[in-house]
Design a protein around this motif. Structure first.
Motif, PDB file in Angstrom:
ATOM      1  N   PRO A 194      -3.997  -6.811   6.235  1.00 56.96           N
ATOM      2  CA  PRO A 194      -3.717  -8.237   5.974  1.00 56.96           C
ATOM      3  C   PRO A 194      -4.998  -9.030   5.719  1.00 56.96           C
ATOM      4  N   GLY A 195      -4.983  -9.764   4.632  1.00 58.93           N
ATOM      5  CA  GLY A 195      -6.130 -10.584   4.290  1.00 58.93           C
ATOM      6  C   GLY A 195      -7.222  -9.851   3.543  1.00 58.93           C
ATOM      7  N   LYS A 196      -7.145  -8.504   3.509  1.00 61.95           N
ATOM      8  CA  LYS A 196      -8.183  -7.716   2.828  1.00 61.95           C
ATOM      9  C   LYS A 196      -7.634  -6.929   1.643  1.00 61.95           C
ATOM     10  N   GLY A 197      -6.368  -6.543   1.697  1.00 61.43           N
ATOM     11  CA  GLY A 197      -5.790  -5.807   0.583  1.00 61.43           C
ATOM     12  C   GLY A 197      -5.346  -4.420   0.954  1.00 61.43           C
ATOM     13  N   SER A 253       0.350   0.964  -8.087  1.00 58.43           N
ATOM     14  CA  SER A 253       0.725   0.520  -9.427  1.00 58.43           C
ATOM     15  C   SER A 253       0.294  -0.929  -9.620  1.00 58.43           C
ATOM     16  N   LEU A 254       0.263  -1.348 -10.860  1.00 63.73           N
ATOM     17  CA  LEU A 254      -0.101  -2.729 -11.161  1.00 63.73           C
ATOM     18  C   LEU A 254       0.921  -3.703 -10.582  1.00 63.73           C
ATOM     19  N   ASP A 255       2.167  -3.230 -10.470  1.00 64.13           N
ATOM     20  CA  ASP A 255       3.220  -4.092  -9.903  1.00 64.13           C
ATOM     21  C   ASP A 255       2.908  -4.513  -8.467  1.00 64.13           C
ATOM     22  N   GLU A 256       2.107  -3.694  -7.766  1.00 59.03           N
ATOM     23  CA  GLU A 256       1.840  -3.970  -6.355  1.00 59.03           C
ATOM     24  C   GLU A 256       0.666  -4.931  -6.135  1.00 59.03           C
ATOM     25  N   HIS A 257       0.003  -5.319  -7.210  1.00 54.61           N
ATOM     26  CA  HIS A 257      -1.084  -6.281  -7.057  1.00 54.61           C
ATOM     27  C   HIS A 257      -0.518  -7.679  -6.852  1.00 54.61           C
ATOM     28  N   GLU A 258      -1.257  -8.490  -6.138  1.00 55.46           N
ATOM     29  CA  GLU A 258      -0.808  -9.842  -5.827  1.00 55.46           C
ATOM     30  C   GLU A 258      -1.390 -10.849  -6.802  1.00 55.46           C
TER      31      GLU A 258
END
Length: 376
Positions: free
Chosen positions: A49-52, A162-167
């Motif tokens: 959390p907060g770091k990725g 996957s790219l879908d999982e990026h915020e």
């Protein structure tokens, strides 16, 4: 523990390689084969959390063991070393083959050039469409990401992340950063329109949610086509013939037609409109070639606020335009204005070209000359 170098290289971020200034966007993609599945069983994903997102070992691993190898989703060579590095294998060489079409991409040999063509084909067409301008590294990289994602077959490889999982972090950005992103998105739309004429539908159809939100600013940003379409449509229709006059160096006819259009239709079209900017630029060029300096400076000064918006500092295109206008101001003995404009150009070009570049050295001499004339 996971190899730090590999983790940095494929951490799903935009990073610059210290060895050859390769900018890459990776999402830990992989080619689905048995060896990679075995390597993948040695570690697991986790979220901090907060770091990725991250990876951690699930079994003892010897130092130096390769855990995972993958190509980035997209990559491009930084413009500042584009002439020195092969755009396929990223090796530095003194002599490189140059793409005969876009004049930018360079390769070690014919083999590298052929291997790169699948990725370079769309980019090449886009680069040619905006010559002599060169897009920023961020715009070129974003375009390559989009081209890859529009190719469904390429984007369906096995992935650790996957790219879908990026915020999307748009909601956390300051208004200043949002404005900068909006300007980048406008330039991106201009750059890739040859390959993706309607980028907003493409975004909604193909890109993951984390990319849609910031890039969707393109649809909201009407800067390039500001004003009523009925008024600027005349400019758009006139551009092909005007470009023909410019190619033929018929400067007198070009200036007359640009001046007539700008005087009859221009008052109803905002200066920020892209088609009006192109007409104003052509009027500036033709006035310079004809030695009509007062007309040239009038057109040149009108372009500066618009160039600042399209090419946020420090962008070399804005710096060069400032330098052109400053030279006109200096020639017309508007010394104080010229000094101020030369200084603005210097602050940009010393970053983009380097303090030792001949162009920057020339700017310093011009600034000293202006200061000397003001002190007399």
């Amino acid at each position: 523990m996971v190899n730090v170098q590999a983790a940095r290289k494929y951490a799903g971020d935009v990073r610059s390689s210290p060895s050859c200034d390769v900018i890459a966007f990776a999402c830990l993609r992989g080619i689905p084969n048995g060896s990679e599945r075995i390597m993948a069983s040695m570690f697991e994903r986790f979220a901090s959390p907060g770091k990725g997102n991250g990876l951690r070992a699930t079994t003892a691993i010897k130092s130096g063991k390769l855990l995972f190898s993958s190509e980035p989703l997209a990559s491009c060579v930084s413009t500042k070393v584009a002439k020195d590095v092969c755009h396929r294998c990223f090796v530095r060489r003194e002599t490189l083959l140059r793409c005969s079409q876009c004049k930018m991409a360079r390769y070690c040999n014919i083999t590298c050039q052929k291997q790169a063509w699948a990725d370079h084909k769309k980019e090449c067409k886009c680069l040619r469409s905006i010559l002599p301008r060169v897009p920023t590294d961020s715009v070129r990289l974003a375009a390559r990401v989009i081209f890859t994602l529009l190719n469904l077959e390429k984007s369906r490889n096995e992935e650790l992340y996957s790219l879908d999982e990026h915020e999307s972090h748009l909601s956390c950005m300051s208004e200043q950063k949002k404005q900068g992103l909006s300007q980048l998105a406008s330039m991106l739309e201009l750059y890739i329109k040859q390959e993706v004429p309607e980028i907003a539908p493409a975004i909604k159809s193909f890109l993951p949610e984390s990319c849609r939100q910031p890039l969707d600013l393109i649809a909201k940003d009407t800067l390039m086509q500001s004003g009523e379409q009925a008024t600027w449509h005349t400019f758009m229709e006139a551009l092909p013939k005007l470009e023909g006059l410019k190619a033929a160096s018929d400067w007198r006819t070009l200036l007359e037609r640009c001046t007539r259009l700008l005087s009859t239709e221009g008052s109803d079209v905002p200066d920020e409109n892209l088609f009006k900017l192109r007409l104003t630029d052509m009027a500036l060029d033709s006035a310079i070639h004809l030695g009509r300096w007062e007309e040239a400076i009038r057109h040149g000064e009108k372009t500066l606020p618009v160039y600042r918006r399209y090419y946020p500092d420090p962008h070399p295109v804005h710096g060069i335009q400032l330098m052109r206008v400053a030279k006109l101001q200096h020639y017309l003995e508007r010394i104080k204005d010229a000094l101020d404009t030369f200084k603005q150009a210097f602050e940009i070009l010393k970053i983009t070209h380097g303090i030792d570049h001949n162009l920057v050295a020339g700017l310093l001499l011009k600034m000293e000359e202006c200061q000397f004339e003001m002190d007399q």
